[in-house]
Design an enzyme around this catalytic site. Structure first.
Site, PDB file in Angstrom:
ATOM      1  N   PHE A  69       0.802  -1.221   0.000  1.00  0.00           N
ATOM      2  CA  PHE A  69       0.000   0.000   0.000  1.00  0.00           C
ATOM      3  C   PHE A  69       0.843   1.282   0.000  1.00  0.00           C
ATOM      4  CE2 PHE A  69      -2.922  -3.162   1.791  1.00  0.00           C
ATOM      5  CZ  PHE A  69      -4.035  -2.972   0.996  1.00  0.00           C
ATOM      6  N   HIS A 176     -11.982  -4.333   1.259  1.00  0.00           N
ATOM      7  CA  HIS A 176     -10.765  -3.663   0.795  1.00  0.00           C
ATOM      8  C   HIS A 176     -11.007  -2.148   0.739  1.00  0.00           C
ATOM      9  CE1 HIS A 176      -7.412  -2.618  -1.893  1.00  0.00           C
ATOM     10  NE2 HIS A 176      -6.876  -3.769  -1.517  1.00  0.00           N
TER      11      HIS A 176
END
Length: 218
Positions: A69, A176
């Site tokens: 990320f 998510h």
């Protein structure tokens, strides 16, 4: 490229890495040899306290820095990371000043992707190369040191580590943070304060998620 010494005993490095390395040889792949094992080098097994699992590196050159990320400091926030920061502001009141999550890794947040390499513009192209065995082995190794907090965003992460969390571990499973699914349970889940509350209850130091000395509110 140098291997992460603290994790060198994992079977992956004897059984899988030689073949993957040979396939990468001669390709222009991301995030490159110097950053491919960044997550493991920044978070040795004895330091790991939290696990966040991503999918594969960003396929845009200059964006990925080897952590799930995370992006290089000068890169604009990807959409999922922007949503992560939005949730963090709701949860904690502030968020980091840029998208580089190295400060999480240095505090014991293992930011692994299930695939550690990708070709420019070809997301997921190395997903079936066997990289996923490294993620499972690394988490199992870290579990030998202490209970872990798992933040598993989305079905991919939940499936990839299925069966590993134990009763003594904290498990936070939500949708998510991508724009397609964030409103289906990610927003409002408050993972950051929940992890810190769990750590505090164990007598452990909380994670400074927002990098407080440079945190920006709003």
């Amino acid at each position: 490229m140098s291997l992460p010494e603290a994790w060198a005993g994992l079977p992956f490095f004897d059984q899988d890495w030689p073949g993957i390395s040979a396939r990468l040889d001669g390709q222009d792949w991301l995030p490159g040899a110097s950053r491919v094992f960044a997550a493991l080098k920044l978070t040795p097994p004895e330091a790991a306290r939290v696990v966040i699992l991503g999918q594969d590196p960003y396929p845009t050159p200059g964006h990925a820095n080897g952590l799930a990320f995370s992006v290089t400091p000068e890169t604009a926030l990807p959409r999922s990371l922007k949503n992560i920061y939005t949730e963090m502001r709701e949860d904690l009141g502030h968020a980091p000043p840029n998208g580089d999550l190295s400060h999480w890794a240095r505090q014991g947040v293992l930011l692994l992707n299930t695939s550690l390499s990708v070709l420019p513009g070809q997301a997921g192209v190395h997903a079936k190369w066997g990289w996923d065995r490294l993620a499972r082995q690394a988490v199992a190794r870290a579990q030998k040191e202490r209970p872990l907090a798992f933040i598993l965003w989305g079905a991919h992460a939940q499936k990839a580590l299925a069966g590993l969390p134990r009763a003594q571990d904290l498990v936070i499973e939500t949708a998510h943070p991508s724009p397609l699914s964030a409103r289906r349970g990610f927003f409002g889940s408050r993972p950051f304060s929940r992890v810190n509350d769990w750590l505090a209850a164990r007598g452990d130091m909380p994670i400074d998620w927002a990098l407080s000395e440079t945190a920006v509110a709003g």
